[in-house]
Design an enzyme around this catalytic site. Structure first.
Site, PDB file in Angstrom:
ATOM      1  N   GLU A   5       9.206 -38.496 -18.318  1.00 20.14           N
ATOM      2  CA  GLU A   5       8.152 -39.418 -17.811  1.00 20.14           C
ATOM      3  C   GLU A   5       7.487 -39.483 -19.211  1.00 20.14           C
ATOM      4  OE1 GLU A   5       5.040 -38.047 -14.869  1.00 20.14           O
ATOM      5  OE2 GLU A   5       5.258 -36.570 -15.873  1.00 20.14           O
TER       6      GLU A   5
ATOM      7  N   CYS B 216      -3.194 -33.150 -14.843  1.00 22.16           N
ATOM      8  CA  CYS B 216      -2.874 -34.060 -14.352  1.00 22.16           C
ATOM      9  C   CYS B 216      -3.945 -35.329 -13.314  1.00 22.16           C
ATOM     10  CB  CYS B 216      -1.741 -34.479 -13.789  1.00 22.16           C
ATOM     11  SG  CYS B 216      -0.458 -34.549 -15.100  1.00 22.16           S
TER      12      CYS B 216
ATOM     13  N   HIS C 148      -4.299 -40.691 -16.969  1.00 20.21           N
ATOM     14  CA  HIS C 148      -3.957 -40.606 -17.772  1.00 20.21           C
ATOM     15  C   HIS C 148      -2.771 -41.422 -18.162  1.00 20.21           C
ATOM     16  CE1 HIS C 148      -2.093 -38.159 -16.158  1.00 20.21           C
ATOM     17  NE2 HIS C 148      -1.097 -37.868 -16.341  1.00 20.21           N
TER      18      HIS C 148
ATOM     19  N   HIS D 248      -1.885 -42.674 -14.484  1.00 18.30           N
ATOM     20  CA  HIS D 248      -2.126 -42.305 -13.737  1.00 18.30           C
ATOM     21  C   HIS D 248      -2.994 -41.537 -13.493  1.00 18.30           C
ATOM     22  CE1 HIS D 248       1.984 -39.648 -13.845  1.00 18.30           C
ATOM     23  NE2 HIS D 248       0.967 -39.284 -14.327  1.00 18.30           N
TER      24      HIS D 248
ATOM     25  N   ASP E  11       4.002 -52.576 -15.394  1.00 16.78           N
ATOM     26  CA  ASP E  11       4.115 -52.432 -16.629  1.00 16.78           C
ATOM     27  C   ASP E  11       2.412 -52.805 -16.982  1.00 16.78           C
ATOM     28  OD1 ASP E  11       3.979 -51.731 -19.788  1.00 16.78           O
ATOM     29  OD2 ASP E  11       4.920 -53.788 -19.728  1.00 16.78           O
ATOM     30  N   HIS E  12       1.474 -51.800 -17.902  1.00 20.18           N
ATOM     31  CA  HIS E  12       0.178 -51.663 -18.444  1.00 20.18           C
ATOM     32  C   HIS E  12      -0.883 -51.992 -17.001  1.00 20.18           C
ATOM     33  CE1 HIS E  12       1.565 -51.633 -22.013  1.00 20.18           C
ATOM     34  NE2 HIS E  12       0.152 -51.856 -22.078  1.00 20.18           N
TER      35      HIS E  12
ATOM     36  N   HIS F 135       1.575 -42.939 -19.601  1.00 24.26           N
ATOM     37  CA  HIS F 135       3.101 -42.400 -19.803  1.00 24.26           C
ATOM     38  C   HIS F 135       3.206 -43.618 -20.057  1.00 24.26           C
ATOM     39  CE1 HIS F 135       2.230 -38.465 -18.276  1.00 24.26           C
ATOM     40  NE2 HIS F 135       2.333 -38.584 -17.426  1.00 24.26           N
TER      41      HIS F 135
END
Lengths: 138, 136
Positions: free
Chosen positions: A124, A34, A40, A15, A80-81, A42
């Site tokens: 996170e 951020c 980047h 994100h 996811d991904h 998580h």
């Protein structure tokens, strides 16, 4: 008797925290690293807490197969991904983990009818976690 | 009001089976957990008590007393046991994580005269836990 059941799931996503309502300088000041335009990622851990009477026949608040199935198809496959900024719920909202908590709460609340949703908690990182339990508890 | 949580671990085996269900229903509802030979977990127990801090001792509860009650009432009865066959609550009830949390609450609550029980949390695995707050 009423019990609470919590299940943890993991997904990985990227994100970028950036608000169109702020100037570039304000965005950098507010979001720091951020705000990196390339984004980047998580490894998120999602805790789903449901509650209800323990069924006398099964000993369960709800069958984990049902909860796992719902979360896999409706949450993990969605996030996811992925790059969270590309998803419709974050078209006009910054994909902070606060907003992600609310988005996931809304999906589970709307779609999962086998037990009462108590709370969504998201880690996170190992150092940051966020919780949303709906508005009535605020 | 201050809350104090004490953790403990125990290892036990169990299986899920309701004699009122057909073999097919048991297999469908309980899946792998229906294996009659049992399977095991390393459980983590968290017992949370609450109360005012005693001005003389600075304690919510005497931790040694809490540990002793947990050891005697819970760990001695459950650790390294086959829950279905050795723990009376589970002769008739299915030893799910939910029912374990309730059974542990019922074992502790009458013995904890020095503190008020707030929550029993039982982790069956790091990714699955049940909480019981004594609610009807």
């Amino acid at each position: 008797m009423k019990a609470h059941l919590t299940r943890r799931y993991m997904f990985s996503a990227s994100h970028r925290l950036h608000s169109d309502e702020m100037s570039e300088e304000e965005n950098r000041a507010t979001y720091g690293k951020c705000n990196n335009p390339y984004g980047h990622g998580h490894n998120y851990t999602v805790e789903v807490t449901v509650s209800g009477p323990v069924d006398g026949q099964t000993g369960m608040v709800c069958n984990l197969v049902d909860l796992d199935g719902f979360v896999h198809t409706q949450i993990l496959e969605r996030y996811d991904h992925q790059n969270l900024n590309t998803l419709s719920e974050f078209a006009e909202q910054v994909p902070t983990t606060e907003n992600l908590c609310i988005a996931i709460y809304d999906i589970v609340k709307r779609g999962f009818d086998k037990a009462h949703l108590e709370k969504i908690r998201i880690e996170e990182t190992l150092m940051n976690s966020f919780e949303y339990a709906g508005e009535k508890s605020r | 009001m201050v809350y104090l949580t004490r953790k403990a671990e125990f290892s036990a085996s169990h299986y899920y089976h309701n004699p009122a269900f057909t073999p097919e229903e048991n297999a469908r509802i309980f899946g792998k957990c229906n294996n009659p030979n049992g399977h095991g977990h390393n459980y983590t127990l968290e017992v949370t008590v609450k109360g005012a801090v005693d001005p003389k001792s600075g304690f919510v509860v005497d931790l040694k007393q809490l540990k002793d009650v947990m050891s005697r009432e819970v760990l001695d009865a459950l650790d390294h046991r086959f829950l279905n066959k050795e723990v009376p609550e589970f002769f008739t009830k299915i030893p799910t994580t939910e029912n374990l949390a309730i059974a542990i609450w019922q074992r502790l609550e009458p013995k904890l005269n020095a503190a008020q029980l707030h929550r029993v949390r039982v982790y069956e695995t790091p990714d699955l836990f049940a909480d019981f707050y004594g609610e009807a």
